[in-house]
Design an enzyme around this catalytic site. Structure first.
Site, PDB file in Angstrom:
ATOM      1  N   ARG A 231       0.863  -1.181   0.000  1.00  0.00           N
ATOM      2  CA  ARG A 231       0.000   0.000   0.000  1.00  0.00           C
ATOM      3  C   ARG A 231       0.901   1.233   0.000  1.00  0.00           C
ATOM      4  O   ARG A 231       1.934   1.273   0.690  1.00  0.00           O
ATOM      5  CB  ARG A 231      -0.918   0.030   1.235  1.00  0.00           C
ATOM      6  N   GLU A 260      -2.745   7.607  -4.750  1.00  0.00           N
ATOM      7  CA  GLU A 260      -3.084   7.009  -6.055  1.00  0.00           C
ATOM      8  C   GLU A 260      -4.569   7.072  -6.413  1.00  0.00           C
ATOM      9  O   GLU A 260      -4.935   6.918  -7.588  1.00  0.00           O
ATOM     10  CB  GLU A 260      -2.632   5.540  -6.096  1.00  0.00           C
ATOM     11  N   HIS A 292      -0.796  -0.108  -9.643  1.00  0.00           N
ATOM     12  CA  HIS A 292      -1.491  -1.059  -8.748  1.00  0.00           C
ATOM     13  C   HIS A 292      -1.997  -2.273  -9.539  1.00  0.00           C
ATOM     14  O   HIS A 292      -3.173  -2.610  -9.511  1.00  0.00           O
ATOM     15  CB  HIS A 292      -2.651  -0.368  -8.019  1.00  0.00           C
TER      16      HIS A 292
END
Ligand code: NAI
Length: 331
Positions: A231, A260, A292
């Site tokens: 993360r 993000e 991601h």
């Protein structure tokens, strides 16, 4: 038929959910918007909402979902730092997909490392332009180097096994060390001091927020590589940028970024990016950023769809809450 709505839909999600929905007697309406307090009202008339990593499931969103008579929030991911679990506790169950393919994430983390170290992304671009120069493409052998693995859960362990296959020495840090896993556990401070490369595989919690910051970076070896597929907020991005500018950090592989939410998964190529830190990080020659996507394999997407639909089906057909995110366990 159970009616569910699906937030932040992408074409690759639909393939697997559509394939499996009839098996679980579920009807799905797909929304492109992310779930947040402005879009929560769209869930009116549905029994469950399916959400993902960059949805904002704060107390405001949860209350609107409940006012609109929603019965279940089904996260189609493992991490749940974007859910206010306390606000949901006792009011609406939240379920998740605890594991769908640790291989997908671990292999992507290692792919980023190999790319950054051996500069294959640069070689690919060069040779397409018939530039066969090798200048500035020198990497280093991974064999014999020390990998610091932070978090030895499902993904961290697969990642450590891949590293072992490359002849690397493994150091691990985890407050709950695995007893049956043959690696040396050390303190996080030792990980910082001794590792040539550090890879993050722990969840984002109050304890791990900005675990990589200017103080911990200052303890690291000169030229250290940092990999983050967990993360974004595990890393203080400004401190990372300064570490790269100071040439303390030799390289960074980032699949996640702390800010993000409004950027990743979207085509922003024609937009003015307002985030100067991300822009500067991306501009660095020794940084690779992916959006991601570490989870993005066919196997993982199939497993995500299967477990999410199973979670929904069991809850509404049998009153069984599988894979619940409980406030007690998340504290
Ligand atoms: P897991 O729950 O199996 O393992 C997490 C490990 O971290 C556990 O062993 C736990 O004891 C450890 N941990 C907890 N607090 C820690 C701390 N303060 N310092 C070090 N370790 C700590 O989770 P799994 O499946 O291995 O996933 C790890 C993370 O990967 C998830 O939390 C998620 O954020 C991220 N992830 C990223 C994906 C991507 O596409 N980039 C996809 C899936 C997960």
């Amino acid at each position: 038929m159970i009616r569910i709505c699906f937030y932040d839909t992408k074409p690759y999600d639909k393939i697997y959910f559509d394939e499996l929905k009839e098996k679980y007697e579920i009807e799905i309406d797909y929304f492109e918007s992310k779930l947040n307090h402005k879009t929560a009202v769209l869930a009116k008339g549905y029994e469950a909402a399916v959400a993902f990593v960059n949805d904002t499931i704060d107390s405001k969103t949860i209350n609107i979902l409940i006012e609109n008579d929603l019965k279940l929030i089904a996260m189609r991911c493992a991490g749940y730092n974007n859910v206010d679990v306390k606000a949901a506790a006792g009011k609406i169950p939240v379920v998740r997909v605890p594991a769908y393919s640790p291989y997908a994430v671990a292999e992507h983390a290692f792919a980023l490392l190999l790319t950054l170290n051996r500069k294959t992304h640069r070689a690919y671009v060069r040779t397409r332009d018939f530039n066969f120069s090798l200048n500035e493409l020198v990497g280093f052998d991974l064999h014999g180097k020390t990998m610091g693995v932070v978090g030895t859960g499902k993904i961290g362990r697969v990642f450590a096994d891949i590293c072992k296959g490359f002849g690397m020495n493994i150091l691990a840090y985890d407050p709950y060390p695995a007893k049956d896993f043959g690696v040396s556990y050390v303190t996080f401070d030792e990980i910082c001091r001794q590792s040539d490369i550090i890879s993050l595989h722990c969840p984002l919690t109050k304890e791990t927020f900005h675990i990589i910051n200017k103080d911990t970076i200052s303890n690291m070896k000169n030229g250290v590589y940092i990999i983050n597929t967990s993360r974004g907020a595990l890393i203080d991005s400004e401190d990372l940028l300064n570490g790269i500018k100071d040439e303390k950090i030799g390289g960074a592989c980032l699949d996640v970024y702390e800010e993000e939410t409004e950027l990743f998964y979207e085509d922003m190529s024609y937009k003015i990016i307002k985030d100067d830190i991300l822009s500067r990080i991306i501009s660095m020659p020794n940084v690779i950023v992916s959006s991601h996507q570490a989870f993005l394999t066919k196997e993982a997407l199939y497993n995500i769809a299967e477990t999410t639909l199973q979670n929904v089906n069991h809850y509404f057909k049998n009153n069984i809450i599988d894979n619940e995110i409980s406030y007690k366990n998340s504290k």
